[in-house]
Scaffold this motif. Structure first.
Motif, PDB file in Angstrom:
ATOM      1  N   LYS A  93      19.983  48.124 -15.388  1.00 12.09           N
ATOM      2  CA  LYS A  93      20.205  49.365 -15.652  1.00 12.09           C
ATOM      3  C   LYS A  93      19.120  50.017 -16.432  1.00 12.09           C
ATOM      4  N   PRO A  94      18.491  51.261 -16.424  1.00 11.29           N
ATOM      5  CA  PRO A  94      17.585  51.676 -17.220  1.00 11.29           C
ATOM      6  C   PRO A  94      17.987  52.077 -18.628  1.00 11.29           C
ATOM      7  N   LYS A  95      17.230  51.923 -19.485  1.00  8.83           N
ATOM      8  CA  LYS A  95      17.347  52.216 -20.939  1.00  8.83           C
ATOM      9  C   LYS A  95      17.289  53.866 -21.122  1.00  8.83           C
ATOM     10  N   THR A  96      18.101  54.315 -21.965  1.00  9.90           N
ATOM     11  CA  THR A  96      18.323  55.741 -21.995  1.00  9.90           C
ATOM     12  C   THR A  96      16.899  56.506 -22.269  1.00  9.90           C
ATOM     13  N   GLU A  97      16.006  55.933 -22.756  1.00  7.93           N
ATOM     14  CA  GLU A  97      14.764  56.681 -23.017  1.00  7.93           C
ATOM     15  C   GLU A  97      13.708  56.657 -21.935  1.00  7.93           C
ATOM     16  N   GLU A  98      14.466  55.794 -20.755  1.00  8.17           N
ATOM     17  CA  GLU A  98      13.568  55.661 -19.613  1.00  8.17           C
ATOM     18  C   GLU A  98      13.953  56.534 -18.344  1.00  8.17           C
ATOM     19  N   LEU A  99      14.973  57.302 -18.754  1.00  8.78           N
ATOM     20  CA  LEU A  99      15.665  58.217 -17.876  1.00  8.78           C
ATOM     21  C   LEU A  99      14.756  59.544 -17.615  1.00  8.78           C
ATOM     22  N   GLU A 100      14.493  59.634 -16.400  1.00  3.39           N
ATOM     23  CA  GLU A 100      13.805  61.020 -15.895  1.00  3.39           C
ATOM     24  C   GLU A 100      14.827  61.525 -14.921  1.00  3.39           C
ATOM     25  N   PHE A 101      14.545  62.761 -14.202  1.00  2.00           N
ATOM     26  CA  PHE A 101      15.341  63.528 -13.581  1.00  2.00           C
ATOM     27  C   PHE A 101      15.063  62.954 -11.924  1.00  2.00           C
ATOM     28  N   GLY A 102      15.655  61.932 -11.416  1.00  2.98           N
ATOM     29  CA  GLY A 102      15.744  62.012  -9.984  1.00  2.98           C
ATOM     30  C   GLY A 102      14.549  60.909  -9.668  1.00  2.98           C
ATOM     31  N   ARG A 103      14.275  59.758 -10.519  1.00  2.14           N
ATOM     32  CA  ARG A 103      13.223  58.742 -10.324  1.00  2.14           C
ATOM     33  C   ARG A 103      14.022  57.456  -9.962  1.00  2.14           C
ATOM     34  N   ILE A 104      15.261  57.330 -10.507  1.00  3.89           N
ATOM     35  CA  ILE A 104      15.633  56.061 -10.547  1.00  3.89           C
ATOM     36  C   ILE A 104      17.131  56.007  -9.790  1.00  3.89           C
ATOM     37  N   PHE A 105      17.404  55.209  -9.076  1.00  3.76           N
ATOM     38  CA  PHE A 105      18.829  55.163  -7.928  1.00  3.76           C
ATOM     39  C   PHE A 105      19.322  54.078  -8.222  1.00  3.76           C
ATOM     40  N   THR A 106      20.993  54.384  -7.911  1.00  6.36           N
ATOM     41  CA  THR A 106      21.794  53.085  -8.446  1.00  6.36           C
ATOM     42  C   THR A 106      21.801  52.112  -7.038  1.00  6.36           C
ATOM     43  N   ASP A 107      22.550  51.239  -7.336  1.00  5.39           N
ATOM     44  CA  ASP A 107      22.449  49.929  -6.111  1.00  5.39           C
ATOM     45  C   ASP A 107      23.254  50.507  -4.675  1.00  5.39           C
ATOM     46  N   HIS A 108      23.900  51.435  -4.794  1.00  3.34           N
ATOM     47  CA  HIS A 108      24.543  51.655  -3.506  1.00  3.34           C
ATOM     48  C   HIS A 108      24.538  52.899  -2.998  1.00  3.34           C
ATOM     49  N   MET A 109      24.760  53.442  -1.662  1.00  3.91           N
ATOM     50  CA  MET A 109      24.843  54.660  -1.074  1.00  3.91           C
ATOM     51  C   MET A 109      25.891  54.757  -0.278  1.00  3.91           C
ATOM     52  N   LEU A 110      26.400  55.967  -0.025  1.00  4.60           N
ATOM     53  CA  LEU A 110      27.274  56.500   1.022  1.00  4.60           C
ATOM     54  C   LEU A 110      26.658  56.946   2.196  1.00  4.60           C
ATOM     55  N   VAL A 111      27.209  56.285   3.399  1.00  2.00           N
ATOM     56  CA  VAL A 111      26.587  56.843   4.897  1.00  2.00           C
ATOM     57  C   VAL A 111      27.898  57.314   5.591  1.00  2.00           C
ATOM     58  N   ILE A 112      27.748  58.477   6.285  1.00  2.64           N
ATOM     59  CA  ILE A 112      28.835  58.635   7.026  1.00  2.64           C
ATOM     60  C   ILE A 112      27.916  59.356   8.329  1.00  2.64           C
ATOM     61  N   ASP A 113      28.126  58.807   9.940  1.00  2.00           N
ATOM     62  CA  ASP A 113      27.692  59.439  10.860  1.00  2.00           C
ATOM     63  C   ASP A 113      28.307  60.520  11.645  1.00  2.00           C
ATOM     64  N   TYR A 114      27.441  61.277  12.360  1.00  2.00           N
ATOM     65  CA  TYR A 114      28.105  62.227  13.052  1.00  2.00           C
ATOM     66  C   TYR A 114      27.405  62.181  15.042  1.00  2.00           C
ATOM     67  N   THR A 115      28.354  62.236  15.656  1.00  2.00           N
ATOM     68  CA  THR A 115      27.915  61.967  16.955  1.00  2.00           C
ATOM     69  C   THR A 115      28.801  62.672  17.797  1.00  2.00           C
ATOM     70  N   GLU A 116      28.375  63.750  18.666  1.00  2.00           N
ATOM     71  CA  GLU A 116      29.080  64.117  19.699  1.00  2.00           C
ATOM     72  C   GLU A 116      29.723  63.389  20.878  1.00  2.00           C
ATOM     73  N   PRO A 117      30.899  63.429  21.278  1.00  2.00           N
ATOM     74  CA  PRO A 117      31.980  64.362  20.957  1.00  2.00           C
ATOM     75  C   PRO A 117      32.931  63.656  19.781  1.00  2.00           C
ATOM     76  N   VAL A 118      32.590  62.608  19.285  1.00  2.00           N
ATOM     77  CA  VAL A 118      33.392  61.672  18.398  1.00  2.00           C
ATOM     78  C   VAL A 118      33.548  62.351  16.932  1.00  2.00           C
ATOM     79  N   GLY A 119      32.682  63.051  16.538  1.00  2.00           N
ATOM     80  CA  GLY A 119      32.624  63.913  15.099  1.00  2.00           C
ATOM     81  C   GLY A 119      32.246  62.756  14.071  1.00  2.00           C
TER      82      GLY A 119
END
Length: 365
Positions: A17-43
Motif C-alpha cells: 500500500k502506498p504512503k499518504t505522501e506518495e499518493l498522486e491522482f490516478g497513478r496507483i491502482f489496487t489489487d483487483h478489478m471488476l469485469v463484466i462482458d456483453y455479447t449479443e444476444p446474451v446481454g
C-alpha cells in the motif's frame, strides 16, 4: 436481467500500500478489478472480480478505431467511525446509461452494477486511504471489444471497474486556480457528444490544455462551439459565478456534461435558500460584471476536485482577478459541507450517502 453472481479470483501477490505522501491522482491502482462482458444476444454476463492486470484485446477491436467508449468517476471515503461510503453513486450510473445511449452502447442494470462495485470496494477496503482529503477513486468504463473494422455499433463490450487511492486532484487544494478562457479550439456542440462522458471529448480538449499549461494556467474555460461567446464548462469541472449576490451556472444545453457535484451544489444552495440560477451567460456579461465590481466569486465543481475556487480568468488579453485571488465564502461553505457529508463528518439531509457493507455484496459463485 436476472440477479448476478460474481466470481472472485483473489490476487496471489498483493501490492504494498502506498504512503499518504506518495499518493498522486490516478497513478496507483489496487489489487483487483471488476469485469463484466456483453455479447449479443446474451446481454451483460460473467461478472467477475479478478487480479488487476493488462487487457488482451484484438488489434481490430472497434474501440481503437471508432472510439466507442464511456467512463465514469466516483469515490469511496473512509469515515471517522471506520465505515466506507460512496457519494450518490446511483447518479454516476444513471449518467453512464445516458452516455451509453449516445454512444450506442447497451444499457447496464444500474442496481446490479452498483452492487458489484460495492463488492469490489469492500474487497479492497484496506486500500481506502484514511488521511484527511484522501479517498479511493473508482473508475468504471465500457469499451467496444468486437474485432471488426467497420463503422457501426459493436456487438461485444467489456465493463471494467478499477480503483485508485488518491490525494488532492489539484496541488492548489482549496486555494484559487488560474483559468484561461479558450477562444480558438472547440470542445463540443449541441447535438455532439458533449453531454456524454466519453474519451473523445477529453482528447479534443488536450491541445488547448497543453497550450494553457505552458502559460501557467491550471485549466481551460470552454465557450460554446458555435458563437464562441457563451460560457460552458471548465475542462474537468462545471463552473459557477456569484454575481451581485446571485449564484449563476450555465444551463445544460446538450453540450455540457451534467456533473453530479454540480447537481449537489445546486441542491445545497437551494437548501440554504441562496439564489441560484441556471442560465446562459456570455463571457462579455461576466467581464462587465467584473468591471462593475459585482463579480464576487467563481468556482468549479467536480468529483475529482469537489470545489475549486477560481482566482483569475484570462480572456482576450484581459485578466479578471476575482475576490482578490482568495477563496470566497460560498465556495468555502460548499467545500466544507460536501466533503463533510462525503467523509461522514456532517449530517446528510439528502440521503446522498451509500454505505459499503459486507452484507450488501452479491453472492459469490
Amino acid at each position: 436481467m436476472e440477479e448476478w453472481t460474481v466470481e472472485v479470483e483473489h490476487c496471489k501477490s498483493p501490492k504494498e500500500k502506498p504512503k499518504t505522501e506518495e499518493l498522486e491522482f490516478g497513478r496507483i491502482f489496487t489489487d483487483h478489478m471488476l469485469v463484466i462482458d456483453y455479447t449479443e444476444p446474451v446481454g451483460w454476463h460473467d461478472a467477475r472480480i479478478i487480479p488487476y492486470q493488462p487487457l488482451t484485446i484484438d488489434p481490430s477491436a472497434m474501440v481503437f478505431h471508432y472510439g466507442q467508449s464511456v467512463f465514469e468517476g466516483l469515490k469511496a471515503y473512509y469515515t471517522p467511525d471506520g465505515d466506507i461510503q460512496l457519494f450518490r453513486p446511483e447518479k454516476n450510473l444513471e449518467r453512464m446509461n445516458r452516455s451509453n445511449d449516445r454512444l450506442c452502447i447497451p444499457q447496464i442494470d444500474e442496481s446490479h452494477v452498483l452492487k458489484a462495485i460495492k463488492q469490489l470496494v469492500h474487497m479492497e477496503k484496506d486500500w481506502v486511504p484514511t488521511a484527511e482529503g484522501t479517498s479511493l477513486y473508482i473508475r468504471p468504463f465500457i469499451i467496444s471489444t468486437e474485432p471488426f473494422i467497420g463503422v457501426a455499433p459493436a456487438h461485444h463490450y467489456k465493463l471494467i471497474v478499477i480503483l485508485s487511492p488518491v490525494g488532492a486532484y489539484y496541488k492548489e487544494g482549496i486555494n484559487p486556480v488560474k483559468i484561461a478562457v479558450e477562444n480558438t479550439f472547440v470542445r463540443a456542440v449541441k447535438g455532439g457528444t458533449g453531454e456524454a462522458k466519453t474519451g473523445g471529448n477529453y482528447a479534443s480538449s488536450l491541445k488547448a490544455q497543453e497550450l494553457c499549461a505552458k502559460q501557467g494556467f491550471t485549466q481551460v474555460l470552454w465557450l460554446d462551439g458555435v458563437e464562441k461567446k457563451y460560457i460552458e464548462e471548465v475542462g474537468s469541472m462545471n463552473v459557477f459565478f456569484k454575481i451581485d449576490g446571485e449564484i449563476v451556472t450555465p444551463s445544460l444545453n446538450g453540450s455540457i456534461l451534467e456533473g453530479v457535484t454540480r447537481n449537489s451544489v445546486i441542491q445545497l444552495l437551494k437548501h440554504w435558500q441562496l439564489p441560484v440560477t441556471e442560465k446562459r451567460i456570455s463571457m462579455e456579461e461576466l467581464y462587465q460584471a467584473h468591471m462593475d465590481g459585482t463579480l464576487e466569486e467563481a468556482f468549479g465543481t467536480g468529483t475529482a476536485a469537489v470545489i475549486s475556487p477560481i482566482g483569475q480568468l484570462s480572456w482576450e488579453g484581459k485578466d479578471l482577478h476575482i475576490n482578490n485571488g482568495k477563496t470566497g465564502k460560498v465556495a468555502k461553505a460548499l467545500y466544507e459541507t460536501l466533503t463533510g457529508i462525503q467523509y461522514g463528518k456532517e449530517k446528510d439531509p439528502f440521503n446522498w450517502i451509500e454505505k459499503v457493507t459486507e452484507t450488501e455484496t452479491i453472492p459469490v459463485k
